[in-house]
Enzyme design. Structure first.
Site, PDB file in Angstrom:
ATOM      1  N   THR A  76      -5.733  -7.124  10.525  1.00 32.09           N
ATOM      2  CA  THR A  76      -6.012  -5.839   9.959  1.00 32.09           C
ATOM      3  C   THR A  76      -5.425  -4.554  10.718  1.00 32.09           C
ATOM      4  O   THR A  76      -4.675  -3.633  10.122  1.00 32.09           O
ATOM      5  CB  THR A  76      -7.743  -5.570   9.686  1.00 32.09           C
ATOM      6  OG1 THR A  76      -8.058  -6.769   9.235  1.00 32.09           O
ATOM      7  CG2 THR A  76      -7.792  -4.297   8.910  1.00 32.09           C
ATOM      8  N   LYS A  96       0.997  -1.091   0.115  1.00 30.06           N
ATOM      9  CA  LYS A  96      -0.044  -0.094   0.011  1.00 30.06           C
ATOM     10  C   LYS A  96       0.954   1.297   0.254  1.00 30.06           C
ATOM     11  O   LYS A  96       2.083   1.061   0.277  1.00 30.06           O
ATOM     12  CB  LYS A  96      -0.903  -0.016   1.114  1.00 30.06           C
ATOM     13  CG  LYS A  96      -2.015  -0.980   1.182  1.00 30.06           C
ATOM     14  CD  LYS A  96      -2.956  -1.119   2.494  1.00 30.06           C
ATOM     15  CE  LYS A  96      -4.327  -2.046   2.196  1.00 30.06           C
ATOM     16  NZ  LYS A  96      -5.159  -1.703   3.338  1.00 30.06           N
ATOM     17  N   ARG A 140      -2.354 -14.111   4.352  1.00 25.82           N
ATOM     18  CA  ARG A 140      -2.924 -13.130   5.353  1.00 25.82           C
ATOM     19  C   ARG A 140      -2.269 -13.512   6.810  1.00 25.82           C
ATOM     20  O   ARG A 140      -2.227 -12.636   7.494  1.00 25.82           O
ATOM     21  CB  ARG A 140      -4.313 -13.695   5.486  1.00 25.82           C
ATOM     22  CG  ARG A 140      -5.104 -13.255   4.062  1.00 25.82           C
ATOM     23  CD  ARG A 140      -6.740 -13.229   4.394  1.00 25.82           C
ATOM     24  NE  ARG A 140      -7.135 -12.297   5.437  1.00 25.82           N
ATOM     25  CZ  ARG A 140      -7.706 -11.017   5.224  1.00 25.82           C
ATOM     26  NH1 ARG A 140      -7.572 -10.629   4.017  1.00 25.82           N
ATOM     27  NH2 ARG A 140      -8.045 -10.488   6.290  1.00 25.82           N
ATOM     28  N   HIS A 179      -2.215  -5.321   1.499  1.00 28.84           N
ATOM     29  CA  HIS A 179      -3.624  -5.999   1.284  1.00 28.84           C
ATOM     30  C   HIS A 179      -3.288  -7.604   0.999  1.00 28.84           C
ATOM     31  O   HIS A 179      -2.504  -7.802   0.174  1.00 28.84           O
ATOM     32  CB  HIS A 179      -4.361  -5.303   0.126  1.00 28.84           C
ATOM     33  CG  HIS A 179      -5.426  -6.162  -0.517  1.00 28.84           C
ATOM     34  ND1 HIS A 179      -6.563  -5.812   0.083  1.00 28.84           N
ATOM     35  CD2 HIS A 179      -5.437  -6.935  -1.378  1.00 28.84           C
ATOM     36  CE1 HIS A 179      -7.311  -6.903  -0.508  1.00 28.84           C
ATOM     37  NE2 HIS A 179      -6.746  -7.313  -1.305  1.00 28.84           N
ATOM     38  N   TYR A 187     -12.207  -1.654  -4.088  1.00 26.26           N
ATOM     39  CA  TYR A 187     -12.747  -1.646  -2.384  1.00 26.26           C
ATOM     40  C   TYR A 187     -14.499  -1.773  -2.627  1.00 26.26           C
ATOM     41  O   TYR A 187     -15.049  -1.361  -1.541  1.00 26.26           O
ATOM     42  CB  TYR A 187     -12.176  -0.864  -1.885  1.00 26.26           C
ATOM     43  CG  TYR A 187     -11.010  -1.242  -1.105  1.00 26.26           C
ATOM     44  CD1 TYR A 187     -10.545  -2.403  -0.489  1.00 26.26           C
ATOM     45  CD2 TYR A 187      -9.735  -0.300  -1.077  1.00 26.26           C
ATOM     46  CE1 TYR A 187      -9.599  -2.616   0.122  1.00 26.26           C
ATOM     47  CE2 TYR A 187      -8.649  -0.562  -0.788  1.00 26.26           C
ATOM     48  CZ  TYR A 187      -8.303  -1.833   0.195  1.00 26.26           C
ATOM     49  OH  TYR A 187      -7.180  -2.098   0.704  1.00 26.26           O
ATOM     50  N   GLU A 228      -9.632  -9.785  -7.847  1.00 21.61           N
ATOM     51  CA  GLU A 228      -8.607  -8.929  -7.674  1.00 21.61           C
ATOM     52  C   GLU A 228      -7.415  -9.068  -8.542  1.00 21.61           C
ATOM     53  O   GLU A 228      -6.856  -8.006  -8.965  1.00 21.61           O
ATOM     54  CB  GLU A 228      -8.415  -9.090  -6.199  1.00 21.61           C
ATOM     55  CG  GLU A 228      -9.121  -8.785  -5.372  1.00 21.61           C
ATOM     56  CD  GLU A 228      -8.816  -8.692  -3.559  1.00 21.61           C
ATOM     57  OE1 GLU A 228      -9.915  -8.587  -2.820  1.00 21.61           O
ATOM     58  OE2 GLU A 228      -7.929  -9.087  -3.361  1.00 21.61           O
ATOM     59  N   ARG A 237       2.119  -6.252   8.890  1.00 15.33           N
ATOM     60  CA  ARG A 237       1.388  -5.061   9.558  1.00 15.33           C
ATOM     61  C   ARG A 237       1.934  -4.634  10.815  1.00 15.33           C
ATOM     62  O   ARG A 237       2.098  -3.553  11.022  1.00 15.33           O
ATOM     63  CB  ARG A 237       0.029  -5.555   9.479  1.00 15.33           C
ATOM     64  CG  ARG A 237      -0.507  -5.303   8.054  1.00 15.33           C
ATOM     65  CD  ARG A 237      -2.102  -6.097   8.072  1.00 15.33           C
ATOM     66  NE  ARG A 237      -2.852  -5.739   6.875  1.00 15.33           N
ATOM     67  CZ  ARG A 237      -3.966  -6.193   6.481  1.00 15.33           C
ATOM     68  NH1 ARG A 237      -4.436  -7.337   7.301  1.00 15.33           N
ATOM     69  NH2 ARG A 237      -4.509  -5.725   5.485  1.00 15.33           N
ATOM     70  N   PHE A 262     -15.440   3.749   7.107  1.00  8.72           N
ATOM     71  CA  PHE A 262     -14.034   4.110   6.625  1.00  8.72           C
ATOM     72  C   PHE A 262     -14.054   4.172   5.147  1.00  8.72           C
ATOM     73  O   PHE A 262     -12.988   4.348   4.542  1.00  8.72           O
ATOM     74  CB  PHE A 262     -13.317   2.919   7.422  1.00  8.72           C
ATOM     75  CG  PHE A 262     -13.398   1.614   6.817  1.00  8.72           C
ATOM     76  CD1 PHE A 262     -12.944   1.079   5.872  1.00  8.72           C
ATOM     77  CD2 PHE A 262     -14.222   0.806   7.728  1.00  8.72           C
ATOM     78  CE1 PHE A 262     -13.029  -0.355   5.520  1.00  8.72           C
ATOM     79  CE2 PHE A 262     -14.475  -0.581   7.499  1.00  8.72           C
ATOM     80  CZ  PHE A 262     -14.084  -1.023   6.313  1.00  8.72           C
ATOM     81  N   ASN A 289      -2.111   0.261   6.930  1.00  4.38           N
ATOM     82  CA  ASN A 289      -1.702  -0.816   7.316  1.00  4.38           C
ATOM     83  C   ASN A 289      -0.834  -1.622   6.432  1.00  4.38           C
ATOM     84  O   ASN A 289      -0.548  -2.993   6.477  1.00  4.38           O
ATOM     85  CB  ASN A 289      -2.640  -2.060   7.984  1.00  4.38           C
ATOM     86  CG  ASN A 289      -3.740  -2.115   6.905  1.00  4.38           C
ATOM     87  OD1 ASN A 289      -3.474  -1.806   5.679  1.00  4.38           O
ATOM     88  ND2 ASN A 289      -4.585  -2.909   7.029  1.00  4.38           N
TER      89      ASN A 289
HETATM   90  P1  IDP Z   1      -8.203  -6.675   5.499  1.00  3.41           P
HETATM   91  O1  IDP Z   1      -7.200  -5.858   4.644  1.00  3.41           O
HETATM   92  O2  IDP Z   1      -7.592  -7.290   6.609  1.00  3.41           O
HETATM   93  O3  IDP Z   1      -8.776  -7.729   4.629  1.00  3.41           O
HETATM   94  P2  IDP Z   1     -10.757  -5.725   5.463  1.00  3.41           P
HETATM   95  O4  IDP Z   1     -11.948  -5.624   6.575  1.00  3.41           O
HETATM   96  O5  IDP Z   1     -11.007  -6.144   4.273  1.00  3.41           O
HETATM   97  O6  IDP Z   1      -9.432  -5.910   6.108  1.00  3.41           O
HETATM   98  O7  IDP Z   1     -10.715  -4.124   5.309  1.00  3.41           O
HETATM   99  C1  IDP Z   1     -10.079  -3.352   4.139  1.00  3.41           C
HETATM  100  C2  IDP Z   1      -9.155  -2.402   4.738  1.00  3.41           C
HETATM  101  O8  IDP Z   1      -9.731  -1.375   5.089  1.00  3.41           O
HETATM  102  C3  IDP Z   1      -8.278  -2.565   5.723  1.00  3.41           C
HETATM  103  O9  IDP Z   1      -7.032  -3.309   5.425  1.00  3.41           O
HETATM  104  C4  IDP Z   1      -7.993  -1.391   6.411  1.00  3.41           C
HETATM  105  O10 IDP Z   1      -6.727  -0.645   5.994  1.00  3.41           O
HETATM  106  C5  IDP Z   1      -9.207  -0.598   6.081  1.00  3.41           C
HETATM  107  N1  IDP Z   1     -10.108  -0.731   7.243  1.00  3.41           N
HETATM  108  C6  IDP Z   1     -10.882  -1.788   7.926  1.00  3.41           C
HETATM  109  N2  IDP Z   1     -11.405  -1.554   8.866  1.00  3.41           N
HETATM  110  C7  IDP Z   1     -11.235  -0.277   9.153  1.00  3.41           C
HETATM  111  C8  IDP Z   1     -11.548   1.041  10.120  1.00  3.41           C
HETATM  112  O11 IDP Z   1     -12.427   0.554  11.092  1.00  3.41           O
HETATM  113  N3  IDP Z   1     -11.116   2.067  10.133  1.00  3.41           N
HETATM  114  C9  IDP Z   1     -10.296   2.538   9.288  1.00  3.41           C
HETATM  115  N4  IDP Z   1      -9.792   1.684   8.209  1.00  3.41           N
HETATM  116  C10 IDP Z   1     -10.374   0.494   8.136  1.00  3.41           C
HETATM  117 MG    MG Z   2     -10.105  -7.797   3.259  1.00  6.31          MG
END
Ligand code: IDP
Ligand code: MG
Length: 143
Positions: free
Chosen positions: A96, A14, A90, A120, A54, A131, A107, A62, A117
């Site tokens: 996350t 990212k 993962r 992805h 996304y 994707e 991360r 968010f 973070n």
């Molecule tokens: P993942 O990347 O671990 O699969 P997802 O739930 O798919 O997590 O969320 C996608 C991305 O959205 C996350 O990597 C993170 O950067 C962002 N994200 C998820 N939840 C939040 C939040 O509560 N606040 C801000 N950003 C978030």
């Molecule tokens: Mg995800």
């Protein structure tokens, strides 16, 4: 040994990690973990492309921040191949939220907040394919 589940997954370095010049360290980790890199490119996606990538998160609180962040700078996208590649990547990325991620995960090492973070990873075979197709034409992958 013939039941091994060879999968593909889509990884993104990212904008936070790319800008900090952490791509080399992350690629090194990818290779150390045993993945094969079958596609790689550097991109700077538009907000529209980020929103499309996304789309599953549309409407979440968010979402706007997520779209703004992914389109804020250059990213590196990698198509990876390996045994149980989706779950393995993962696990290597960690949770996350970097604050909740295990020691030694990408991360934990390189993320600074749940939004920023570092990386992805696809979460299932279907999303891995969608994707991967988002960023790579079939002829751009070298399996
Ligand atoms: P993942 O990347 O671990 O699969 P997802 O739930 O798919 O997590 O969320 C996608 C991305 O959205 C996350 O990597 C993170 O950067 C962002 N994200 C998820 N939840 C939040 C939040 O509560 N606040 C801000 N950003 C978030
Ligand atoms: Mg995800």
């Amino acid at each position: 040994m013939d039941n091994q589940n060879l999968q593909r997954t889509l990884a993104i370095i990212k904008p936070d990690a790319f800008a900090q010049k952490l791509s080399g360290k992350i690629i090194d980790r990818i290779e150390q973990e045993g993945f094969s890199i079958i596609g790689i490119k550097v991109l700077h996606v538009s907000p529209e492309e980020a929103a499309q990538f996304y789309a599953v998160h549309t409407g979440k609180p968010f979402f706007d921040e997520l779209v703004a962040f992914l389109s804020s700078g250059k990213i590196m996208v990698l198509a990876l191949k390996g045994i149980e590649a989706i779950a393995l990547w993962r696990k290597v990325m960690g949770a996350t939220d970097p604050a909740k991620a295990d020691e030694g995960t990408i991360r934990k090492l390189y993320g600074s907040s749940i939004g920023r973070n570092a990386c992805h990873g696809s979460d299932a075979p279907e999303t891995a394919e969608t994707e991967s197709n988002f960023f790579f034409k079939p002829e751009e992958l070298v399996p």
